[in-house]
Design an enzyme around this catalytic site. Structure first.
Site, PDB file in Angstrom:
ATOM      1  N   ARG A   1     -26.785  34.706   3.086  1.00  0.00           N
ATOM      2  CA  ARG A   1     -26.465  35.409   4.339  1.00  0.00           C
ATOM      3  C   ARG A   1     -27.721  36.050   4.919  1.00  0.00           C
ATOM      4  NH1 ARG A   1     -21.349  36.835   1.315  1.00  0.00           N
ATOM      5  NH2 ARG A   1     -22.412  38.642   0.468  1.00  0.00           N
TER       6      ARG A   1
ATOM      7  N   ASP B   1     -10.518  32.560  10.023  1.00  0.00           N
ATOM      8  CA  ASP B   1      -9.996  32.488   8.663  1.00  0.00           C
ATOM      9  C   ASP B   1      -8.498  32.244   8.777  1.00  0.00           C
ATOM     10  OD1 ASP B   1     -11.324  33.520   5.761  1.00  0.00           O
ATOM     11  OD2 ASP B   1      -9.138  33.446   5.813  1.00  0.00           O
ATOM     12  N   SER B   2      -7.927  31.618   7.744  1.00  0.00           N
ATOM     13  CA  SER B   2      -6.481  31.368   7.789  1.00  0.00           C
ATOM     14  C   SER B   2      -5.702  32.573   7.285  1.00  0.00           C
ATOM     15  CB  SER B   2      -6.137  30.130   6.964  1.00  0.00           C
ATOM     16  OG  SER B   2      -6.592  30.320   5.639  1.00  0.00           O
TER      17      SER B   2
ATOM     18  N   ASN C   1      -6.069  27.572  10.786  1.00  0.00           N
ATOM     19  CA  ASN C   1      -6.495  26.609   9.784  1.00  0.00           C
ATOM     20  C   ASN C   1      -7.773  25.948  10.295  1.00  0.00           C
ATOM     21  OD1 ASN C   1      -6.917  24.112   8.470  1.00  0.00           O
ATOM     22  ND2 ASN C   1      -4.794  24.118   7.802  1.00  0.00           N
TER      23      ASN C   1
ATOM     24  N   ASP D   1     -18.086  28.062   4.941  1.00  0.00           N
ATOM     25  CA  ASP D   1     -18.110  28.559   3.562  1.00  0.00           C
ATOM     26  C   ASP D   1     -16.703  28.472   2.966  1.00  0.00           C
ATOM     27  OD1 ASP D   1     -18.871  29.730   1.194  1.00  0.00           O
ATOM     28  OD2 ASP D   1     -18.904  31.777   1.983  1.00  0.00           O
TER      29      ASP D   1
ATOM     30  N   CYS E   1     -18.446  25.682  -3.177  1.00  0.00           N
ATOM     31  CA  CYS E   1     -18.484  26.447  -4.424  1.00  0.00           C
ATOM     32  C   CYS E   1     -17.651  25.762  -5.506  1.00  0.00           C
ATOM     33  CB  CYS E   1     -18.003  27.870  -4.186  1.00  0.00           C
ATOM     34  SG  CYS E   1     -16.335  27.963  -3.526  1.00  0.00           S
TER      35      CYS E   1
END
Ligand code: SAH
Length: 389
Positions: free
Chosen positions: A204, A244-245, A271, A292, A332
């Site tokens: 970041r 973001d969901s 979504n 991300d 990730c």
């Protein structure tokens, strides 16, 4: 009681992988604990052992040890040693102090949020050692408080109870953390992982360095959680769309925006797959996009499907970027090797008909080091890509 491995289990330990599967162990004790480990030819070292876990043996010491407990605590000292300077000089920072296998402290994570420590000990043998661990952390670091955040579902696979409990000092519900110029609040008992995604901290900060002074206008932070990438971008852009969901995640992101006085963030609960498709159809353009996502591959068997999902979001993001724009993209998933991640990105660039230059190839922050012989410790792939044309 000693634990004896099969030849295959012993070979794995000799190759310095700390995990031995249940099927590669010949004799197991009835109770979890710390035991000497033997191969067919003799002693191999010492491990945290749990007969109820699929990963029954987690080595913390290779070779002989007169005092295995002293060896274990020496590993803790070594883990703290190379992080102590950062802990001392950046009292308000978020920092990983113990990163499990990579510090030869299997299953143990300790994070510091402005000197409030959050412990996650997900191997059964740690349970009776928590008192001593607490004393040692207090003596070495003088934290404001220590919380055991033992709420992860993996504990059930270890046969462990799930609970959240203060081990020492005072642990407020929320702590304010600093990351460069950004401030954010961490809900210690309720947040994801130990509270925040510290593994992306350095990435970041790096992205902010790349964006500063570039005259970029529009940013998009997808899979934003509490909006940390967006907050690093906000001072350098006209507007940043935060996606973001999870409504709960966006509520945290909104609070963090307020805390930073960032008025140029727009929040969308959606979504990511649908939203990116809609933006592409609408012909939108961005100068910088962050992707991300959570681990799409939870198991090895999911690898192909996960790569297809990663490709879809990356392909659409590449199409949305203006020439000269930046894509910060991550995976990730333990089960997506780095080479596959970059092959997926190349294929997305080809399908998007974009010339894409790799500016940075990175992983987790410096406080999450990796072991060469344990690929599982290198789980985070992070690429900073520049779309040339
Ligand atoms: N970038 C964040 C961490 C992201 S964690 C940071 O630096 O702190 C991944 C986030 O993706 C979670 O907040 C989760 O709610 C969100 N998410 C998961 N699936 C999603 C989807 N299909 N669409 C949008 N967001 C999703």
């Amino acid at each position: 009681m000693k634990v004896v491995l099969t030849p295959r289990g012993a070979a794995r330990v000799l190759a310095r992988h700390p995990w031995v599967w249940q099927s590669d162990v010949r004799t197991l004790p009835d109770e979890p604990g710390i035991y000497p480990i033997y191969g067919p030819r003799g002693p191999l070292g010492w491990a945290l052992v749990n007969p109820r876990s699929l990963i029954s043996v987690r080595m913390f010491h290779f070779g002989p040890a007169d005092d295995p407990m002293a060896a274990l605590w020496r590993n803790l000292e070594r883990a703290l040693e190379f992080r102590q300077a950062a802990y001392a000089t950046e009292p308000a920072a978020g920092l990983r102090l113990v990163y499990a296998e990579a510090d030869l402290l299997p299953g143990l994570a300790v994070d510091s949020y402005a000197r409030h420590l959050v412990v996650q000990a997900h191997a059964a043998a740690w349970e009776p050692l928590l008192g001593e661990l607490t004393l040692r952390l207090e003596a070495a670091l003088e934290p404001a408080g220590i919380l055991a955040k033992h709420d992860a579902p993996v504990r059930e696979r270890e046969g462990l109870e799930r609970y959240v409990r203060t081990l020492a000092g005072r642990v407020p519900e929320r702590v304010e953390v600093r990351e460069g110029a950004v401030r954010y609040r961490v809900a210690l008992a309720r947040g994801q992982k130990t509270g925040a995604f510290l593994d992306q901290r350095d990435n970041r900060l790096l992205l902010e360095d790349y964006v500063r002074g570039r005259g970029f206008r529009r940013g998009l932070d997808v899979f934003a959680y509490e909006g940390l990438f967006a907050l690093h971008l906000a001072p350098h852009l006209e507007a940043v769309d935060v996606v973001d969901s999870s409504a709960a995640a966006l509520a945290l992101a909104r609070e963090n925006a307020e805390l930073n006085g960032a008025a140029n963030l727009n929040f969308t609960e959606a979504n990511a797959f649908d939203l990116l498709r809609a933006k592409e159809r609408a012909g939108e353009r961005y100068d910088v996009i962050v992707l991300d996502p959570p681990a799409f591959a939870a198991r090895k068997a999911d690898r192909e499907r996960a790569l297809a999902a990663y490709k879809e979001v990356n392909l659409r993001a590449l199409k949305l970027l203006a020439p000269g724009g930046l894509l910060a993209t991550a995976s990730c998933s333990h089960h997506v090797p780095e080479a596959d991640f970059y092959a997926m990105l190349a294929s997305a660039a080809a399908d998007a008909h974009r010339v894409v230059r790799v500016r940075e190839r990175r992983g987790q922050g410096w406080d999450h080091p990796t072991l060469l012989t344990v690929p599982e410790t290198h789980y985070l792939k992070f690429a900073l890509l520049e779309v040339l044309t």
